[in-house]
Design a protein around this motif. Sequence first.
Motif, PDB file in Angstrom:
ATOM      1  N   SER A 373       0.833  -1.211   0.000  1.00  0.00           N
ATOM      2  CA  SER A 373       0.000   0.000   0.000  1.00  0.00           C
ATOM      3  C   SER A 373       0.863   1.254   0.000  1.00  0.00           C
ATOM      4  O   SER A 373       0.579   2.208  -0.741  1.00  0.00           O
ATOM      5  CB  SER A 373      -0.928   0.003   1.222  1.00  0.00           C
ATOM      6  OG  SER A 373      -1.808  -1.093   1.195  1.00  0.00           O
ATOM      7  N   SER A 377       1.032   4.054  -2.918  1.00  0.00           N
ATOM      8  CA  SER A 377       0.678   5.410  -2.484  1.00  0.00           C
ATOM      9  C   SER A 377       1.790   6.372  -2.851  1.00  0.00           C
ATOM     10  O   SER A 377       1.542   7.475  -3.371  1.00  0.00           O
ATOM     11  CB  SER A 377       0.426   5.431  -0.974  1.00  0.00           C
ATOM     12  OG  SER A 377      -0.678   4.628  -0.635  1.00  0.00           O
ATOM     13  N   TYR A 378       3.025   5.937  -2.600  1.00  0.00           N
ATOM     14  CA  TYR A 378       4.178   6.760  -2.935  1.00  0.00           C
ATOM     15  C   TYR A 378       4.250   6.977  -4.446  1.00  0.00           C
ATOM     16  O   TYR A 378       4.481   8.088  -4.934  1.00  0.00           O
ATOM     17  CB  TYR A 378       5.449   6.085  -2.427  1.00  0.00           C
ATOM     18  CG  TYR A 378       6.729   6.816  -2.764  1.00  0.00           C
ATOM     19  CD1 TYR A 378       7.092   7.974  -2.079  1.00  0.00           C
ATOM     20  CD2 TYR A 378       7.571   6.349  -3.773  1.00  0.00           C
ATOM     21  CE1 TYR A 378       8.262   8.642  -2.395  1.00  0.00           C
ATOM     22  CE2 TYR A 378       8.744   7.006  -4.083  1.00  0.00           C
ATOM     23  CZ  TYR A 378       9.086   8.164  -3.388  1.00  0.00           C
ATOM     24  OH  TYR A 378      10.235   8.826  -3.698  1.00  0.00           O
ATOM     25  N   TYR A 380       1.816   6.871  -6.586  1.00  0.00           N
ATOM     26  CA  TYR A 380       0.704   7.726  -7.012  1.00  0.00           C
ATOM     27  C   TYR A 380       0.999   9.194  -6.696  1.00  0.00           C
ATOM     28  O   TYR A 380       0.805  10.078  -7.538  1.00  0.00           O
ATOM     29  CB  TYR A 380      -0.577   7.293  -6.297  1.00  0.00           C
ATOM     30  CG  TYR A 380      -1.783   8.138  -6.662  1.00  0.00           C
ATOM     31  CD1 TYR A 380      -2.493   7.893  -7.840  1.00  0.00           C
ATOM     32  CD2 TYR A 380      -2.201   9.183  -5.842  1.00  0.00           C
ATOM     33  CE1 TYR A 380      -3.592   8.667  -8.185  1.00  0.00           C
ATOM     34  CE2 TYR A 380      -3.293   9.962  -6.170  1.00  0.00           C
ATOM     35  CZ  TYR A 380      -3.996   9.699  -7.341  1.00  0.00           C
ATOM     36  OH  TYR A 380      -5.075  10.474  -7.675  1.00  0.00           O
TER      37      TYR A 380
END
Length: 392
Positions: A373, A377-378, A380
């Motif tokens: 995750s 997330s990083y 994105y």
Amino acid sequence: MSTGFIFLTFYVFTLLVGYLGFNVFTFSYGMPFELGDDLYRKSFVNAEFVFFIAIVSFMLGDSISGLVFRKSSIQESITQKQASVFLKAGAGQKKILFPLLLLSWSMLVLSYGLDAILYRSKYIPANIGAIKSLGLLLTVLLLVLIYGVVKSKLCMFFIYSATFLIFFSYGSRFMAVVPICYIMSNLLFSNKNLGPTKIISCAASSLFFVMLAIQLRRFEPHGLVPYFWGLINRGIDIDLWMFSINYIASFSYSLTAYVVEKFSYDIEYFYLSINPALGSMLDWADRSKDVRVNEYVPFNAISELYLTGVAYLSVYFLFSGFYWKLIDQVVFSKSKLCAVFVYVFCLIFTFYTLQYNLRSSTRIMYYSFAVISMYFSYFYIIRILPKKKNHG
């Protein structure tokens, strides 16, 4: 390569070696703690049933996940080259990676304490906590990434050697993970084909380090200094090669048979084991003493699940197979680099279910979900979000 293949191979190998060693031949007798030496055939049949249920349930979950979430239905694939460029882009990646590596080393050292790393009376000090598990996982992941960032062979040698020394001071089988991480990192980031000589050498090294860990555990006292001088004075016990294979496979087989035969299990420990809260919040250090064969040997996860009930065993491995296959397909279609992380996590999970307790095994799934995750997330935030803003 797939998560189902990793699980099935490890479990079938363990079951086959254990069955042959205890029921056809005698090479599995005399294992550490001699858990299987006094058991009757009926106990081993029970263990085989546990393995059978675990394998069938995991592969069923794997198949269901494969049918529901097909790779072809997942778009926006990122190639290995793009993932590699992403990780190697800019000096910022290096600035992040090296502090993280120092942090992971610090976590591993501080979990025992520097004095205990060098010299201790017990194999495992008391009150280690979750910091060791987090440090192990972070270190393994960073070792896989090192080849994509570090260009100096001398620097790379230092990093792998320093990590190995920490695991050596533990007397831990994680020494065997170091050459495996080297292979994975090389396959991901090197433009040259990794020849069979290197692969065979690394595989042989991993097996040798498993054997070495077994030998180090027999030394007293423990720690980097006693282990070093012990090897100088006594040398390497070559006879432990076969013993190492036995320890990986037959020990798990006999441990399952022994726990199922000799112990009962309170369902309270099942709920404690799947609880994501920190061990300190659950008083796990004290409670876990009730789910151990002795000071050195915990119940293994498959035994705990079977003692809870066959339904719990089936559902747990059904979900596990579904989960690992799902993240394998989703992650592989987007980043082959991140897929390597999934395979590492799945391998550790598989090994933990055979030789470590249910709580440790379950937390590997929690850690894998958290790491994957954070990775996406990083990605994105750094790569996708700025482009959307610019187009807006």
